[in-house]
Design an enzyme around this catalytic site. Structure first.
Site, PDB file in Angstrom:
ATOM      1  N   ASP A  34     -27.433  11.383  54.601  1.00  0.00           N
ATOM      2  CA  ASP A  34     -28.480  10.209  54.912  1.00  0.00           C
ATOM      3  C   ASP A  34     -28.899   9.824  53.350  1.00  0.00           C
ATOM      4  O   ASP A  34     -29.902   9.183  53.250  1.00  0.00           O
ATOM      5  CB  ASP A  34     -29.507  10.251  56.003  1.00  0.00           C
ATOM      6  CG  ASP A  34     -30.311  11.441  55.680  1.00  0.00           C
ATOM      7  OD1 ASP A  34     -30.101  12.280  54.822  1.00  0.00           O
ATOM      8  OD2 ASP A  34     -31.395  11.610  56.246  1.00  0.00           O
ATOM      9  N   HIS A 236     -10.186  10.299  31.478  1.00  0.00           N
ATOM     10  CA  HIS A 236     -11.202  10.022  32.095  1.00  0.00           C
ATOM     11  C   HIS A 236     -12.121  11.252  32.456  1.00  0.00           C
ATOM     12  O   HIS A 236     -12.379  11.556  33.632  1.00  0.00           O
ATOM     13  CB  HIS A 236     -11.011   9.475  33.662  1.00  0.00           C
ATOM     14  CG  HIS A 236     -10.456   7.838  33.357  1.00  0.00           C
ATOM     15  ND1 HIS A 236      -9.976   7.236  34.375  1.00  0.00           N
ATOM     16  CD2 HIS A 236     -10.691   7.183  32.244  1.00  0.00           C
ATOM     17  CE1 HIS A 236      -9.682   6.018  33.905  1.00  0.00           C
ATOM     18  NE2 HIS A 236     -10.078   5.941  32.540  1.00  0.00           N
ATOM     19  N   ASP A 253     -17.949   8.127  25.342  1.00  0.00           N
ATOM     20  CA  ASP A 253     -17.823   6.684  25.868  1.00  0.00           C
ATOM     21  C   ASP A 253     -18.844   6.692  26.938  1.00  0.00           C
ATOM     22  O   ASP A 253     -18.889   7.112  27.971  1.00  0.00           O
ATOM     23  CB  ASP A 253     -16.336   6.640  26.522  1.00  0.00           C
ATOM     24  CG  ASP A 253     -16.048   5.387  26.926  1.00  0.00           C
ATOM     25  OD1 ASP A 253     -16.766   4.327  26.883  1.00  0.00           O
ATOM     26  OD2 ASP A 253     -14.405   5.320  27.235  1.00  0.00           O
ATOM     27  N   ASP A 264     -19.560  -1.214  26.614  1.00  0.00           N
ATOM     28  CA  ASP A 264     -18.532  -0.228  26.761  1.00  0.00           C
ATOM     29  C   ASP A 264     -18.017   0.307  25.345  1.00  0.00           C
ATOM     30  O   ASP A 264     -17.393  -0.650  24.624  1.00  0.00           O
ATOM     31  CB  ASP A 264     -17.323  -0.788  27.414  1.00  0.00           C
ATOM     32  CG  ASP A 264     -16.214   0.398  27.873  1.00  0.00           C
ATOM     33  OD1 ASP A 264     -16.452   1.439  27.380  1.00  0.00           O
ATOM     34  OD2 ASP A 264     -15.306  -0.107  28.474  1.00  0.00           O
ATOM     35  N   HIS A 343      -2.853   4.461  26.689  1.00  0.00           N
ATOM     36  CA  HIS A 343      -3.462   3.363  27.581  1.00  0.00           C
ATOM     37  C   HIS A 343      -3.554   1.921  26.781  1.00  0.00           C
ATOM     38  O   HIS A 343      -2.721   2.046  25.712  1.00  0.00           O
ATOM     39  CB  HIS A 343      -4.749   3.731  27.838  1.00  0.00           C
ATOM     40  CG  HIS A 343      -5.800   4.279  26.527  1.00  0.00           C
ATOM     41  ND1 HIS A 343      -5.971   3.111  25.462  1.00  0.00           N
ATOM     42  CD2 HIS A 343      -6.245   5.231  26.156  1.00  0.00           C
ATOM     43  CE1 HIS A 343      -6.566   3.736  24.686  1.00  0.00           C
ATOM     44  NE2 HIS A 343      -6.763   5.217  24.790  1.00  0.00           N
ATOM     45  N   HIS A 347      -9.466  -4.379  27.506  1.00  0.00           N
ATOM     46  CA  HIS A 347      -9.739  -5.042  28.930  1.00  0.00           C
ATOM     47  C   HIS A 347     -11.057  -6.154  28.846  1.00  0.00           C
ATOM     48  O   HIS A 347     -11.672  -6.180  27.921  1.00  0.00           O
ATOM     49  CB  HIS A 347      -9.876  -4.084  29.947  1.00  0.00           C
ATOM     50  CG  HIS A 347     -11.255  -2.995  29.321  1.00  0.00           C
ATOM     51  ND1 HIS A 347     -12.466  -3.551  29.539  1.00  0.00           N
ATOM     52  CD2 HIS A 347     -11.192  -1.949  29.000  1.00  0.00           C
ATOM     53  CE1 HIS A 347     -13.145  -2.273  29.347  1.00  0.00           C
ATOM     54  NE2 HIS A 347     -12.498  -1.236  28.774  1.00  0.00           N
ATOM     55  N   HIS A 354     -14.710  -3.157  33.611  1.00  0.00           N
ATOM     56  CA  HIS A 354     -13.317  -3.737  33.574  1.00  0.00           C
ATOM     57  C   HIS A 354     -13.453  -4.935  34.296  1.00  0.00           C
ATOM     58  O   HIS A 354     -13.312  -4.952  35.316  1.00  0.00           O
ATOM     59  CB  HIS A 354     -12.400  -2.634  34.282  1.00  0.00           C
ATOM     60  CG  HIS A 354     -12.278  -1.382  33.488  1.00  0.00           C
ATOM     61  ND1 HIS A 354     -11.774  -0.360  33.927  1.00  0.00           N
ATOM     62  CD2 HIS A 354     -12.791  -1.076  32.213  1.00  0.00           C
ATOM     63  CE1 HIS A 354     -11.618   0.599  33.058  1.00  0.00           C
ATOM     64  NE2 HIS A 354     -12.570   0.175  31.964  1.00  0.00           N
ATOM     65  N   GLU A 378     -10.037  -0.764  21.864  1.00  0.00           N
ATOM     66  CA  GLU A 378     -10.312   0.756  21.795  1.00  0.00           C
ATOM     67  C   GLU A 378      -8.829   1.561  21.427  1.00  0.00           C
ATOM     68  O   GLU A 378      -8.471   2.346  22.670  1.00  0.00           O
ATOM     69  CB  GLU A 378     -10.993   0.929  23.222  1.00  0.00           C
ATOM     70  CG  GLU A 378     -10.261   0.424  24.482  1.00  0.00           C
ATOM     71  CD  GLU A 378     -10.904   0.838  25.724  1.00  0.00           C
ATOM     72  OE1 GLU A 378     -11.077   2.181  26.054  1.00  0.00           O
ATOM     73  OE2 GLU A 378     -11.219   0.117  26.486  1.00  0.00           O
ATOM     74  N   TYR A 382      -4.553  11.174  21.045  1.00  0.00           N
ATOM     75  CA  TYR A 382      -4.876  12.201  22.140  1.00  0.00           C
ATOM     76  C   TYR A 382      -4.061  13.278  21.813  1.00  0.00           C
ATOM     77  O   TYR A 382      -2.810  13.470  22.265  1.00  0.00           O
ATOM     78  CB  TYR A 382      -4.925  12.065  23.649  1.00  0.00           C
ATOM     79  CG  TYR A 382      -5.883  10.645  23.653  1.00  0.00           C
ATOM     80  CD1 TYR A 382      -7.241  10.790  23.904  1.00  0.00           C
ATOM     81  CD2 TYR A 382      -5.300   9.233  23.753  1.00  0.00           C
ATOM     82  CE1 TYR A 382      -8.046   9.659  23.797  1.00  0.00           C
ATOM     83  CE2 TYR A 382      -6.047   8.185  23.695  1.00  0.00           C
ATOM     84  CZ  TYR A 382      -7.368   8.413  23.767  1.00  0.00           C
ATOM     85  OH  TYR A 382      -8.268   7.222  23.971  1.00  0.00           O
ATOM     86  N   ARG A 400     -11.134   8.228  20.106  1.00  0.00           N
ATOM     87  CA  ARG A 400     -11.092   6.735  20.382  1.00  0.00           C
ATOM     88  C   ARG A 400     -12.162   6.025  19.845  1.00  0.00           C
ATOM     89  O   ARG A 400     -13.464   6.770  19.834  1.00  0.00           O
ATOM     90  CB  ARG A 400     -11.005   6.709  21.793  1.00  0.00           C
ATOM     91  CG  ARG A 400     -11.212   5.264  22.518  1.00  0.00           C
ATOM     92  CD  ARG A 400     -10.784   5.103  23.881  1.00  0.00           C
ATOM     93  NE  ARG A 400     -11.489   5.585  24.771  1.00  0.00           N
ATOM     94  CZ  ARG A 400     -11.567   6.702  25.684  1.00  0.00           C
ATOM     95  NH1 ARG A 400     -10.478   7.497  25.544  1.00  0.00           N
ATOM     96  NH2 ARG A 400     -12.698   7.157  26.346  1.00  0.00           N
ATOM     97  N   GLU A 402     -14.176   2.366  20.045  1.00  0.00           N
ATOM     98  CA  GLU A 402     -14.009   1.233  21.025  1.00  0.00           C
ATOM     99  C   GLU A 402     -15.367   0.108  20.556  1.00  0.00           C
ATOM    100  O   GLU A 402     -16.586   0.854  20.765  1.00  0.00           O
ATOM    101  CB  GLU A 402     -14.161   1.741  22.372  1.00  0.00           C
ATOM    102  CG  GLU A 402     -14.524   0.573  23.419  1.00  0.00           C
ATOM    103  CD  GLU A 402     -14.494   1.073  25.102  1.00  0.00           C
ATOM    104  OE1 GLU A 402     -14.656   2.104  25.282  1.00  0.00           O
ATOM    105  OE2 GLU A 402     -13.888   0.280  25.851  1.00  0.00           O
TER     106      GLU A 402
END
Ligand code: GLY
Ligand code: MN
Ligand code: MN
Length: 432
Positions: A34, A236, A253, A264, A343, A347, A354, A378, A382, A400, A402
């Site tokens: 709950d 991710h 990020d 972002d 990638h 976006h 996104h 971005e 890697y 990266r 961005e």
């Protein structure tokens, strides 16, 4: 006219005659038993209502020239409000949202059946299974009534209308995005300035969350990624569970959400405050590529143009670094770059990080960017620690960079230009 009313008017104009559009709020989500996640309103529902409670439904009705807006909300309930907080209730929603027809959510089934009588089409979130089943039940009951002239024979996707509208941001929306970016800037600069050696990634994540809240952003726009060393090579990575070690880079990020609008931002910074020569090699090439791609952003250009150029630039960077060898066009044709740049270049960003806006038109043709669009740029590389085809000194580096970019009438504005990304600036800002 308030912005939500204006948006509802625009949507009603685009709906076909004798149709109904039904939008559901988000519902509170359970973590376990709950306990619940912090509430986040459904983006489309918010875009048309500005209402931030769960268990509510907004209905737009178009019958010939007649247009009506109906809202269903949780009624006032002293006992429930004692436990879960104040509700606006029917009366206040009528006043505050300038919606004339407001009812208790308890009346939804009965009223919705009436609303759907003698309509030809229903717009809703067509690809949500639960909504589909619910609307199917409502419309089936309407269909059973043989005295009616029409029942809705078409189920249409409400998102097609809404997401096309969400693509161009208004001045008010851009101001909220700028505010979100400004708070995120404070958090990234704070992270650059503090001691990071030997702390856990989740401790640095907590610094971001603290800075967001301290400066008025109640939620983040997505789960913060704090990835030390080789963890940056998991795109991710959100477990943020390892210790940050001297000599490594940290890919961060992180972006807050301010008044429902996202930011972002990714910065990759050294744990110790100083880049090693090998880290500098990779970082500089990605930063140069990012700047060149940002410079291309203007009305008329497409995401695919930006991605094509990003692949060329990053592929050529990988040749310089000795990671790939051969000709750029051959390597790209064989997708050799995708192992290290898997990638896309960016976006849309807005109410959703996104942002749910169309990339293609109804004929499947890619939409060019236009004034008012906000997007991320971005690029990244890697370089996995266990990949023996990479020169040893670069293994375990993941970078990266961005930024958030607004498309203007004749070019672009980098909304996050104030967040440091030059090597010398990051080093100068970091703890010695
Ligand atoms: N933070 C998610 C992304 O960069 O797309
Ligand atoms: Mn992004
Ligand atoms: Mn990001």
């Amino acid at each position: 006219m308030n912005i939500y009313k204006q948006r509802r008017k625009t949507v009603l104009k685009q709906m076909q005659n004798d149709s109904v559009l039904i939008l559901f709020s988000a519902m509170a989500k359970t973590v376990s038993n709950d306990t619940q996640y912090p509430f986040r309103q459904d983006s489309d529902f918010y875009y048309l209502s500005g209402f931030n409670e769960d268990n509510a439904v907004l209905v737009l009705i178009k019958s010939g020239e007649k247009k009506r807006v109906v809202m269903f909300v949780q009624p006032k309930d002293k006992m429930m409000e004692l436990w879960t907080g104040k509700r606006a209730g029917v009366k206040k929603v009528k006043n505050d949202l300038s919606i004339k027809h407001v009812f208790s959510i308890k009346k939804l089934d009965e009223k919705l059946q009436k609303i759907c009588q003698n309509k030809k089409a229903v717009y809703f979130d067509l690809f949500n299974k639960d909504k589909l089943i619910y609307i199917h039940l409502v419309v089936s009951k309407v269909k059973d009534n043989r005295s009616l002239k029409f029942y809705p024979r078409s189920f249409l996707d409400a998102k097609e209308i809404l997401h096309a509208l969400r693509r161009r941001k208004s001045a008010k929306e851009i101001a909220l995005i700028k505010k979100a970016i400004d708070i995120t800037k404070k958090a990234h600069h704070h992270a650059m300035s503090i001691k990071k050696k030997d702390i856990y990634e989740y401790e640095l994540q907590a610094e971001f969350e603290y800075m967001f809240k301290k400066h008025g952003a109640m939620q983040d726009a997505y789960t913060t990624i704090v990835a030390g060393g080789n963890n940056a090579n998991t795109l991710h990575y959100t477990s943020n569970k390892d210790v940050l070690k001297e000599g490594e880079l940290i890919l961060i990020d992180a972006g807050c959400q301010y008044d429902m609008y996202a930011s972002d931002i990714t910065r990759t910074i050294p744990v110790s405050g100083r880049f090693t020569p090998a880290q500098k090699d990779v970082y500089s090439l990605i930063l140069d590529a990012q700047k060149e791609i940002i410079a291309m952003v203007r009305p008329g250009i497409k995401f695919s143009d930006l991605q094509t150029r990003a692949r060329e630039l990053l592929c050529s960077a990988m040749i310089t670094l000795g990671i790939l060898s051969g000709r750029v066009d051959d390597l790209i044709r064989k997708d050799k770059d995708k192992q290290y740049y898997p990638h896309s270049i960016g976006h849309y960003m807005g109410i959703d990080v996104h942002d749910a806006c169309p990339y293609k038109d109804e004929n499947g043709e890619e939409l060019p960017l236009c004034e008012g669009v906000v997007l991320t740029i971005e690029p990244g590389l890697y370089l996995d620690v266990n990949d023996t085809s990479i020169p040893k000194k670069y293994r375990g580096i993941g970078i990266r960079i961005e930024d958030d970019i607004l498309v203007t009438k004749d070019g672009h504005q980098n909304l996050s230009i104030g967040i440091k990304k030059e090597i010398k600036d990051i080093e100068a800002y970091s703890l010695m």
